[in-house]
Structure formats: C-alpha cells, structure tokens
Design a protein around this motif. Structure first.
Motif, mmCIF file in Angstrom:
data_model
loop_
_atom_site.group_PDB
_atom_site.id
_atom_site.type_symbol
_atom_site.label_atom_id
_atom_site.label_comp_id
_atom_site.label_asym_id
_atom_site.label_seq_id
_atom_site.Cartn_x
_atom_site.Cartn_y
_atom_site.Cartn_z
ATOM 1 N N SER A 15 -75.999 54.098 27.899
ATOM 2 C CA SER A 15 -74.540 53.943 27.906
ATOM 3 C C SER A 15 -73.860 55.256 27.535
ATOM 4 O O SER A 15 -72.879 55.662 28.163
ATOM 5 C CB SER A 15 -74.110 52.839 26.933
ATOM 6 O OG SER A 15 -74.553 51.584 27.392
ATOM 7 N N LYS A 20 -70.100 55.008 29.588
ATOM 8 C CA LYS A 20 -69.505 53.683 29.435
ATOM 9 C C LYS A 20 -70.600 52.709 29.010
ATOM 10 O O LYS A 20 -71.785 52.977 29.191
ATOM 11 C CB LYS A 20 -68.844 53.207 30.728
ATOM 12 C CG LYS A 20 -69.805 53.006 31.879
ATOM 13 C CD LYS A 20 -69.085 52.526 33.130
ATOM 14 C CE LYS A 20 -70.108 52.279 34.238
ATOM 15 N NZ LYS A 20 -69.506 51.776 35.438
ATOM 16 N N CYS A 22 -73.151 50.035 29.253
ATOM 17 C CA CYS A 22 -73.943 49.491 30.352
ATOM 18 C C CYS A 22 -75.087 48.679 29.765
ATOM 19 O O CYS A 22 -75.935 49.213 29.053
ATOM 20 C CB CYS A 22 -74.496 50.619 31.221
ATOM 21 S SG CYS A 22 -75.502 50.010 32.593
ATOM 22 N N THR A 23 -75.103 47.397 30.055
ATOM 23 C CA THR A 23 -76.139 46.517 29.516
ATOM 24 C C THR A 23 -77.196 46.149 30.554
ATOM 25 O O THR A 23 -77.996 45.250 30.328
ATOM 26 C CB THR A 23 -75.511 45.233 28.941
ATOM 27 O OG1 THR A 23 -74.786 44.577 29.985
ATOM 28 C CG2 THR A 23 -74.592 45.556 27.778
ATOM 29 N N ASP A 24 -77.217 46.851 31.666
ATOM 30 C CA ASP A 24 -78.204 46.604 32.726
ATOM 31 C C ASP A 24 -79.508 47.307 32.360
ATOM 32 O O ASP A 24 -79.582 48.539 32.400
ATOM 33 C CB ASP A 24 -77.675 47.116 34.063
ATOM 34 C CG ASP A 24 -78.630 46.852 35.219
ATOM 35 O OD1 ASP A 24 -79.770 46.393 34.981
ATOM 36 O OD2 ASP A 24 -78.225 47.115 36.367
ATOM 37 N N ILE A 27 -81.184 49.655 35.434
ATOM 38 C CA ILE A 27 -80.462 50.730 36.103
ATOM 39 C C ILE A 27 -81.248 52.041 35.944
ATOM 40 O O ILE A 27 -82.018 52.188 34.994
ATOM 41 C CB ILE A 27 -79.033 50.858 35.510
ATOM 42 C CG1 ILE A 27 -78.150 51.722 36.381
ATOM 43 C CG2 ILE A 27 -79.072 51.349 34.080
ATOM 44 C CD1 ILE A 27 -76.665 51.679 35.975
#
Length: 105
Positions: A15, A20, A22-24, A27
């Motif tokens: 992140s 920003k 990002c909880t994926d 990715i």
C-alpha cells in the motif's frame, strides 16, 4: 507494531509502495525486506507492549539489530516455478517457508 508469521504486513508495505490502501493479496508486488524477530527476547527484555489489537508493539524504541533472527528479500527467496512476478501473499508464503525450514520447530 509487529505482526504474526502469516499476517498482512506485506499488504501494508505494498500500500505504501503504490500510494494508496490496497488489500488485494494477489496484486503485483515489489518486495522489500521481510524481517523475522525474536519476540520472546523482545518481551523478556521489556520492550514489548500490548494494546489488544497488535501482536506486539514496541514501547519507545529498541535496537532492532539485537532482535532480528533473519531477513528475506527477493534475492534470497525463490520465485516459484510458473510465476514471473511477486504478490504480497506469494512473497509472504515463500519467505515463511524459507524461514521455517531453518528456524521452525
């Protein structure tokens, strides 16, 4: 703040990398350094505090080099066959496997 072995710390790093939240976990990811600490020693030496949300937090400051057991980055963790990039979850899993081969009991 420290996380447990299978925690989401790579998501936090990613992140920050992309600017920003990002909880994926799947990715594309450029790993930094994953550090493994001797939590028992940290606790015994009086640096650990607990807040009910995190595994361990450090009161004030401590010298991390006194408590690091091992560090992994993409130069000492092998990318699995068939993969051409890291993800947060993949790097966590592979670094943990490497760590547990040597230090797990």
């Amino acid at each position: 703040m420290f996380d447990h072995l299978y925690g989401c710390s790579e998501l936090v790093v990613n992140s920050r990398n992309i600017g920003k939240v990002c909880t994926d976990p799947n990715i594309r990811y450029n790993p930094g350094i994953r550090m493994y600490f001797d939590a028992h020693k940290i606790i015994l030496d009086g640096f650990a505090v607990r807040d009910g949300a995190h595994i361990i937090k450090i009161k004030d400051k401590m010298r991390i080099t006194d408590y690091i057991v091992y560090m992994y980055d993409e130069t000492n963790v092998d990318l699995p066959k068939g993969m051409d990039f890291w993800t947060p979850s993949l790097f966590t899993d592979e670094a943990n496997k490497s760590f547990l081969k040597v230090y797990g009991k």
